[in-house]
Design a protein around this motif. Structure first.
Motif, PDB file in Angstrom:
ATOM      1  N   MET A  82       0.820  -1.191   0.000  1.00  0.00           N
ATOM      2  CA  MET A  82       0.000   0.000   0.000  1.00  0.00           C
ATOM      3  C   MET A  82       0.869   1.263   0.000  1.00  0.00           C
ATOM      4  SD  MET A  82      -3.124   0.832  -0.110  1.00  0.00           S
ATOM      5  CE  MET A  82      -4.469   1.741   0.510  1.00  0.00           C
ATOM      6  N   CYS A  83       1.938   1.262   0.775  1.00  0.00           N
ATOM      7  CA  CYS A  83       2.807   2.435   0.842  1.00  0.00           C
ATOM      8  C   CYS A  83       3.459   2.720  -0.505  1.00  0.00           C
ATOM      9  CB  CYS A  83       3.882   2.254   1.913  1.00  0.00           C
ATOM     10  SG  CYS A  83       3.223   2.290   3.578  1.00  0.00           S
ATOM     11  N   LYS A  84       3.825   1.685  -1.236  1.00  0.00           N
ATOM     12  CA  LYS A  84       4.451   1.857  -2.551  1.00  0.00           C
ATOM     13  C   LYS A  84       3.475   2.527  -3.510  1.00  0.00           C
ATOM     14  CE  LYS A  84       7.338   1.069  -5.983  1.00  0.00           C
ATOM     15  NZ  LYS A  84       8.089   2.204  -6.425  1.00  0.00           N
ATOM     16  N   ALA A  85       2.231   2.109  -3.474  1.00  0.00           N
ATOM     17  CA  ALA A  85       1.219   2.695  -4.347  1.00  0.00           C
ATOM     18  C   ALA A  85       1.015   4.171  -4.017  1.00  0.00           C
ATOM     19  CB  ALA A  85      -0.097   1.943  -4.231  1.00  0.00           C
ATOM     20  N   MET A 125       1.814   7.416  -6.446  1.00  0.00           N
ATOM     21  CA  MET A 125       0.804   8.440  -6.724  1.00  0.00           C
ATOM     22  C   MET A 125       1.348   9.829  -6.390  1.00  0.00           C
ATOM     23  SD  MET A 125      -2.663   6.538  -5.375  1.00  0.00           S
ATOM     24  CE  MET A 125      -3.585   8.053  -5.318  1.00  0.00           C
ATOM     25  N   ARG A 126       2.040   9.932  -5.269  1.00  0.00           N
ATOM     26  CA  ARG A 126       2.609  11.217  -4.861  1.00  0.00           C
ATOM     27  C   ARG A 126       3.655  11.676  -5.870  1.00  0.00           C
ATOM     28  NH1 ARG A 126       5.066  10.208   0.159  1.00  0.00           N
ATOM     29  NH2 ARG A 126       7.000   9.913  -0.962  1.00  0.00           N
ATOM     30  N   ASN A 127       4.501  10.757  -6.317  1.00  0.00           N
ATOM     31  CA  ASN A 127       5.535  11.096  -7.300  1.00  0.00           C
ATOM     32  C   ASN A 127       4.915  11.524  -8.627  1.00  0.00           C
ATOM     33  OD1 ASN A 127       7.557  10.535  -5.474  1.00  0.00           O
ATOM     34  ND2 ASN A 127       7.899   8.464  -6.210  1.00  0.00           N
ATOM     35  N   THR A 145       1.947  12.873  -9.057  1.00  0.00           N
ATOM     36  CA  THR A 145       1.347  14.190  -8.845  1.00  0.00           C
ATOM     37  C   THR A 145       2.411  15.278  -8.865  1.00  0.00           C
ATOM     38  OG1 THR A 145      -0.474  13.242  -7.571  1.00  0.00           O
ATOM     39  CG2 THR A 145      -0.036  15.579  -7.251  1.00  0.00           C
ATOM     40  N   ALA A 146       3.535  15.025  -8.229  1.00  0.00           N
ATOM     41  CA  ALA A 146       4.634  15.997  -8.220  1.00  0.00           C
ATOM     42  C   ALA A 146       5.146  16.222  -9.640  1.00  0.00           C
ATOM     43  CB  ALA A 146       5.761  15.517  -7.313  1.00  0.00           C
ATOM     44  N   ARG A 147       5.271  15.178 -10.413  1.00  0.00           N
ATOM     45  CA  ARG A 147       5.733  15.296 -11.809  1.00  0.00           C
ATOM     46  C   ARG A 147       4.739  16.108 -12.632  1.00  0.00           C
ATOM     47  NH1 ARG A 147       9.734  14.732 -15.500  1.00  0.00           N
ATOM     48  NH2 ARG A 147       9.026  13.901 -17.469  1.00  0.00           N
ATOM     49  N   GLU A 148       3.455  15.841 -12.469  1.00  0.00           N
ATOM     50  CA  GLU A 148       2.429  16.589 -13.196  1.00  0.00           C
ATOM     51  C   GLU A 148       2.487  18.069 -12.840  1.00  0.00           C
ATOM     52  OE1 GLU A 148      -1.279  14.654 -12.350  1.00  0.00           O
ATOM     53  OE2 GLU A 148      -0.717  12.860 -13.457  1.00  0.00           O
ATOM     54  N   ASN A 149       2.689  18.376 -11.572  1.00  0.00           N
ATOM     55  CA  ASN A 149       2.794  19.769 -11.140  1.00  0.00           C
ATOM     56  C   ASN A 149       4.019  20.442 -11.759  1.00  0.00           C
ATOM     57  OD1 ASN A 149       0.489  19.609  -9.575  1.00  0.00           O
ATOM     58  ND2 ASN A 149       1.600  19.163  -7.700  1.00  0.00           N
ATOM     59  N   THR A 150       5.128  19.731 -11.801  1.00  0.00           N
ATOM     60  CA  THR A 150       6.344  20.267 -12.395  1.00  0.00           C
ATOM     61  C   THR A 150       6.150  20.543 -13.880  1.00  0.00           C
ATOM     62  OG1 THR A 150       7.719  19.134 -10.780  1.00  0.00           O
ATOM     63  CG2 THR A 150       8.795  19.792 -12.826  1.00  0.00           C
TER      64      THR A 150
END
Length: 50
Positions: free
Chosen positions: A1-4, A8-10, A12-17
């Motif tokens: 679960m933590c990997k997923a 997702m966080r990574n 989202t960060a890439r999309e924001n960048t």
């Protein structure tokens, strides 16, 4: 679960960048090198966005 959640966080960060880079390209005030420096993306990635 933590990997997923981390993936997702990574993503989202890439999309924001990428959105920031696109905004900077739209302003037409920055060079590819300026945008790469500000976002951490490569110049080639910026060129692909443009």
């Amino acid at each position: 679960m933590c990997k997923a959640m981390e993936d997702m966080r990574n993503e989202t960060a890439r999309e924001n960048t990428l959105q920031i880079a696109n905004n900077m390209l739209d302003m037409k005030k920055f060079t590819y090198e300026d945008i790469a420096r500000a976002t951490g993306l490569t110049v080639d990635e910026i060129k692909e966005l443009d």
